[in-house]
Design an enzyme around this catalytic site. Structure first.
Site, short mmCIF file in Angstrom:
data_model
loop_
_atom_site.label_atom_id
_atom_site.label_comp_id
_atom_site.label_asym_id
_atom_site.label_seq_id
_atom_site.Cartn_x
_atom_site.Cartn_y
_atom_site.Cartn_z
N LYS A 46 -13.06 -1.91 13.98
CA LYS A 46 -12.35 -0.50 13.63
C LYS A 46 -11.99 -0.88 12.09
CE LYS A 46 -7.69 -2.56 14.40
NZ LYS A 46 -6.25 -2.56 14.94
N TYR A 254 -0.96 -4.93 -19.36
CA TYR A 254 0.24 -3.85 -19.34
C TYR A 254 1.64 -4.59 -19.38
CZ TYR A 254 -3.00 -0.21 -18.48
OH TYR A 254 -3.97 0.77 -18.58
#
Length: 362
Positions: A46, A254
């Site tokens: 999955k 940042y």
């Protein structure tokens, strides 16, 4: 299969995920050796095989003789069938909506948890002129999907009056196999009591990866390993795109979350959280360059990450940088990244985004 040398005619940047299918198969054989030849393996593929690529992984597992595959969504099973993956594919997720007919027409085996889906699969089978082969899930303590033990008798009575459905398996899901053995034993006791009502000869399965390694009593007819199959099968790599010198007090990235404590050499990598390198590794991650660990400095950006390479002589643009996997004698594992980021292993490999090309090795 794509190989890294294809980069000349493929992606421009050198960020990529390298998938070693041989490692996946060796992991499969290791699981088989642990559980014994009398126990089958439903390999969980999955979530695009936990980020490794469901179709290439499924093909490798199929060639290796796996008993069957397990997916979560109908779409995942249908994708495998369209890629000519044969054999047993069990759909575990239980969210079928209006896909009952589609699931049966592609030869998928759904896990059913309630009467609504039982009747819907019966109608779909009737319309297709076939029988719906289903597994039934018992809720033994996960409180997510499955029949409560008290509901089993009514479900089996309803199934007995239709010839359009055949129960071929019964299963449960263990909620805390890696952390709470006492509760897991309670779950297994509830499961054992509930499954006695089912006809003999059907497939019984319960074990996830943790139970496969820790709880032989949970092995039954088949186990459902997921992350066990993918250990050390992925390298997440890129290449240095810029190198610059900074002086004491210079901010990096940042918000100026990190400032140079003195003269430092900073390398920029063209990879960030949009590629699946978690922003939570800001100030916590390490990357391998020239076989040495280099700390992540400053905030991980959407498309770039900066590392301190001061202690690694000669780092230059184009040098390989390994975010996950081995380089030289060093290795950064998914578990290490998860621990550093406050995540779990599954989130690391599943998080490597679609914009990162996969390259496969046999």
């Amino acid at each position: 299969m794509r190989r890294p040398d294809d980069l000349l005619t493929g992606p421009i940047r050198k960020t990529r995920a390298e998938i070693d299918l041989g490692t996946v198969v060796r992991n499969l054989h290791s699981v088989q050796s642990r559980v014994g030849d009398h126990v089958g393996i439903l390999a969980v593929v999955k979530a695009d095989a936990y980020g490794h690529g469901a179709i290439p992984v499924a093909r490798a597992l199929e060639r290796a003789g796996v008993l069957g595959l397990a997916v979560s969504l109908a779409e995942e099973g249908i994708e495998l069938r369209r890629a000519a993956i044969g054999g047993l594919i069990v759909v575990m997720g239980g969210a079928y909506d209006v896909a009952h007919r589609e699931i049966l027409s592609h030869g998928l085996v759904p896990v059913v948890s309630d009467l609504h889906d039982l009747h819907a699969f019966a109608r779909a089978a009737r319309s297709l002129g076939t029988r719906a082969r289903i597994h039934v899930k018992i809720d033994t303590g996960m409180s997510r999907l499955g029949l409560r033990p008290a509901q089993v008798a009514a479900f089996l009575a309803a199934a007995a009056v239709t010839s359009d459905v055949e129960i071929v398996g019964v299963c449960t899901h263990l909620a805390s196999a890696e952390s709470d053995p006492a509760f897991t034993r309670q779950q297994l006791a509830r499961f054992d009591a509930a499954r006695r009502a089912f006809p003999p000869g059907i497939m019984v399965h319960a074990a996830n990866s943790a139970a496969t390694t820790e709880l032989p009593a949970s092995h039954y007819d088949a186990v459902r390993p997921g992350i066990l199959l993918y250990r050390d099968a992925m390298r997440f790599v890129t290449a240095v795109s810029a190198v610059r010198d900074v002086v004491a007090g210079d901010p990096v990235s940042y918000g100026g979350l990190w400032r140079a404590p003195g003269p430092r050499r900073i390398a920029t990598l063209p990879v960030g959280y949009a590629d699946g390198y978690p922003r939570r590794l800001t100030g916590a991650g390490e990357v391998l360059v020239r076989g040495r660990r280099c700390p992540v400095v400053g905030a991980v950006c959407m498309d770039m990450t900066m590392i301190d390479v001061t202690e690694v002589p000669g780092v230059a643009v184009g040098d390989e940088a390994v975010l996950l996997g081995a380089q030289g004698q060093e290795r950064i594992s998914a578990r290490e990244l998860a621990d550093r980021a406050g995540l779990i292993e599954y989130e690391i490999t599943c998080g490597v985004s679609k914009r990162v090309p996969r390259f496969y090795f046999p």
